[in-house]
Design a protein around this motif. Structure first.
Motif, mmCIF file in Angstrom:
data_model
loop_
_atom_site.group_PDB
_atom_site.id
_atom_site.type_symbol
_atom_site.label_atom_id
_atom_site.label_comp_id
_atom_site.label_asym_id
_atom_site.label_seq_id
_atom_site.Cartn_x
_atom_site.Cartn_y
_atom_site.Cartn_z
ATOM 1 N N LYS A 37 1.059 -1.675 -0.189
ATOM 2 C CA LYS A 37 0.113 -0.011 -0.050
ATOM 3 C C LYS A 37 0.842 1.239 -0.207
ATOM 4 O O LYS A 37 0.349 2.197 -0.403
ATOM 5 N N GLU A 38 1.800 0.696 1.214
ATOM 6 C CA GLU A 38 2.872 2.126 0.439
ATOM 7 C C GLU A 38 4.085 1.837 0.686
ATOM 8 O O GLU A 38 4.742 1.303 2.178
ATOM 9 N N PRO A 39 5.039 1.742 0.060
ATOM 10 C CA PRO A 39 6.617 1.468 0.155
ATOM 11 C C PRO A 39 7.163 2.051 0.915
ATOM 12 O O PRO A 39 7.496 3.274 0.648
ATOM 13 N N LYS A 40 7.809 1.263 1.671
ATOM 14 C CA LYS A 40 8.778 2.055 2.583
ATOM 15 C C LYS A 40 10.313 0.524 2.611
ATOM 16 O O LYS A 40 10.012 -0.476 2.609
ATOM 17 N N LYS A 41 11.209 0.778 3.606
ATOM 18 C CA LYS A 41 11.590 0.060 3.457
ATOM 19 C C LYS A 41 11.627 -0.622 4.839
ATOM 20 O O LYS A 41 10.642 -0.037 5.846
ATOM 21 N N ILE A 42 12.204 -1.967 5.256
ATOM 22 C CA ILE A 42 11.752 -2.404 6.293
ATOM 23 C C ILE A 42 13.180 -2.417 7.334
ATOM 24 O O ILE A 42 14.697 -2.933 6.870
ATOM 25 N N MET A 43 12.783 -2.112 8.545
ATOM 26 C CA MET A 43 13.986 -2.819 9.010
ATOM 27 C C MET A 43 13.924 -3.695 10.453
ATOM 28 O O MET A 43 12.728 -3.570 11.071
ATOM 29 N N ILE A 44 14.950 -4.641 10.448
ATOM 30 C CA ILE A 44 13.863 -5.706 11.306
ATOM 31 C C ILE A 44 15.187 -5.937 12.337
ATOM 32 O O ILE A 44 16.331 -5.975 12.333
ATOM 33 N N ASP A 45 14.774 -5.714 12.959
ATOM 34 C CA ASP A 45 15.747 -5.899 14.939
ATOM 35 C C ASP A 45 15.452 -7.448 15.471
ATOM 36 O O ASP A 45 14.580 -7.905 15.906
ATOM 37 N N MET A 46 16.783 -8.906 14.743
ATOM 38 C CA MET A 46 16.630 -10.093 14.867
ATOM 39 C C MET A 46 17.365 -9.927 15.974
ATOM 40 O O MET A 46 19.090 -9.958 16.530
ATOM 41 N N TYR A 47 16.446 -10.523 17.096
ATOM 42 C CA TYR A 47 17.552 -10.592 18.497
ATOM 43 C C TYR A 47 16.869 -12.095 18.904
ATOM 44 O O TYR A 47 16.441 -12.431 18.406
ATOM 45 N N THR A 48 17.302 -11.498 20.212
ATOM 46 C CA THR A 48 17.066 -12.985 21.226
ATOM 47 C C THR A 48 16.914 -12.921 22.486
ATOM 48 O O THR A 48 17.360 -11.660 22.589
ATOM 49 N N VAL A 49 16.483 -13.240 23.449
ATOM 50 C CA VAL A 49 15.558 -13.537 24.540
ATOM 51 C C VAL A 49 16.876 -13.320 25.352
ATOM 52 O O VAL A 49 16.473 -12.780 26.608
ATOM 53 N N TRP A 50 18.105 -14.254 25.217
ATOM 54 C CA TRP A 50 19.144 -14.087 26.099
ATOM 55 C C TRP A 50 20.211 -12.879 26.206
ATOM 56 O O TRP A 50 20.802 -12.765 27.061
ATOM 57 N N CYS A 51 19.661 -12.260 25.459
ATOM 58 C CA CYS A 51 21.158 -11.438 24.333
ATOM 59 C C CYS A 51 20.996 -9.783 25.565
ATOM 60 O O CYS A 51 20.215 -8.907 25.118
ATOM 61 N N GLY A 52 21.827 -9.826 26.378
ATOM 62 C CA GLY A 52 21.953 -8.299 27.209
ATOM 63 C C GLY A 52 22.475 -7.349 25.979
ATOM 64 O O GLY A 52 21.366 -6.249 25.950
ATOM 65 N N PRO A 53 22.909 -6.994 24.865
ATOM 66 C CA PRO A 53 22.756 -6.420 23.500
ATOM 67 C C PRO A 53 21.587 -5.812 23.235
ATOM 68 O O PRO A 53 21.728 -4.511 22.797
ATOM 69 N N CYS A 54 20.805 -6.437 23.138
ATOM 70 C CA CYS A 54 19.623 -7.179 22.178
ATOM 71 C C CYS A 54 18.419 -5.794 23.354
ATOM 72 O O CYS A 54 18.067 -5.226 22.633
ATOM 73 N N LYS A 55 18.490 -6.382 24.730
ATOM 74 C CA LYS A 55 17.652 -5.900 25.613
ATOM 75 C C LYS A 55 18.029 -4.013 25.567
ATOM 76 O O LYS A 55 17.297 -3.659 26.013
ATOM 77 N N MET A 56 19.657 -4.050 25.522
ATOM 78 C CA MET A 56 20.569 -2.644 25.794
ATOM 79 C C MET A 56 19.406 -1.652 24.626
ATOM 80 O O MET A 56 19.639 -0.372 24.460
ATOM 81 N N LEU A 57 19.843 -2.410 23.166
ATOM 82 C CA LEU A 57 19.140 -2.009 21.987
ATOM 83 C C LEU A 57 18.017 -1.038 22.248
ATOM 84 O O LEU A 57 17.888 0.013 21.923
ATOM 85 N N ASP A 58 17.304 -2.265 23.063
ATOM 86 C CA ASP A 58 15.734 -1.641 23.270
ATOM 87 C C ASP A 58 15.619 -0.624 23.828
ATOM 88 O O ASP A 58 14.878 0.201 23.952
ATOM 89 N N LYS A 59 16.630 -0.846 25.188
ATOM 90 C CA LYS A 59 16.461 0.103 26.215
ATOM 91 C C LYS A 59 17.048 2.137 25.778
ATOM 92 O O LYS A 59 16.435 2.702 26.238
ATOM 93 N N ASN A 60 17.993 1.444 25.170
ATOM 94 C CA ASN A 60 18.785 3.546 24.405
ATOM 95 C C ASN A 60 18.356 3.474 23.832
ATOM 96 O O ASN A 60 18.934 4.672 23.585
ATOM 97 N N THR A 61 18.807 2.925 22.861
ATOM 98 C CA THR A 61 18.313 3.432 20.933
ATOM 99 C C THR A 61 17.058 2.896 20.639
ATOM 100 O O THR A 61 16.294 4.582 20.293
ATOM 101 N N PHE A 62 16.106 2.427 21.273
ATOM 102 C CA PHE A 62 15.200 1.905 20.149
ATOM 103 C C PHE A 62 13.704 3.028 20.804
ATOM 104 O O PHE A 62 12.475 3.527 20.697
#
Length: 182
Positions: A37-62
């Motif tokens: 319907k509306e072309p845009k690029k896609i950004m996929i956050d590929m994370y795991t449940v045990w990953c500390g840096p993934c949680k930091m990315l959620d908290k500090n960046t996203f």
């Protein structure tokens, strides 16, 4: 008096939620439908449940309001558990995690087929797709708001298409002036 207190609390909650910009996460299938319907690029956050840096990315960046606003305006954002058990249809293929172990749901598990398809071998990795859902690049590692800004803008503005050598990227990187705070 009770109604006055309730009204005050609802106002505080509403104002607080407006101030906190959040990324509008969707599934990959939803993003692909939205692209029609509306072309845009896609950004996929590929994370795991045990990953500390993934949680930091959620908290500090996203959670950064400038990052969230930019992502919402320019991308369809997908959050994908790279070791999860979801069945995903993408580009005419079905991707699963045949070696998924439910007993390991909260710790390291096997990699999802979609993770391998996108060349993800470290977490977090942010996978960027173009408006046709073709792979632009997987970008590995934790990024602060000012670090992710380079990639968000480079991909959203199609600048990556002219950066065909490492020297060209280095020149772009050195000339880039981040505007996001945090």
């Amino acid at each position: 008096m009770k109604n006055l207190v309730l009204t005050f609390l609802l106002t505080v909650i509403t104002v607080g939620s407006v101030a906190a910009q959040e990324i509008n996460w969707v599934t990959l299938e939803e993003a692909l439908e939205l692209q029609k319907k509306e072309p845009k690029k896609i950004m996929i956050d590929m994370y795991t449940v045990w990953c500390g840096p993934c949680k930091m990315l959620d908290k500090n960046t996203f959670q950064n309001k400038e990052v969230a606003a930019y992502v919402n305006e320019n991308f369809y954002a997908v959050k994908f558990n790279a070791e999860g058990n979801d069945v995903v249809s993408f580009q005419g293929k079905e991707f699963t995690n045949p070696s998924y172990d439910p007993a390991k749901a909260s710790r390291r598990n096997s990699s999802h087929q979609l993770s391998r398809y996108f060349q993800v071998n470290a977490y977090p990795t942010i996978v960027y797709l173009d408006e046709n859902a073709d792979l632009i690049a997987p970008i590995k590692g934790y990024q602060t708001p000012t670090q992710i800004e380079l990639y968000l803008k480079m991909f959203a503005n199609n600048d990556y298409k002219t950066l065909t050598t490492q020297d060209a990227f280095n020149e772009y990187y050195l000339a880039f002036k981040p505007e996001f705070k945090g």
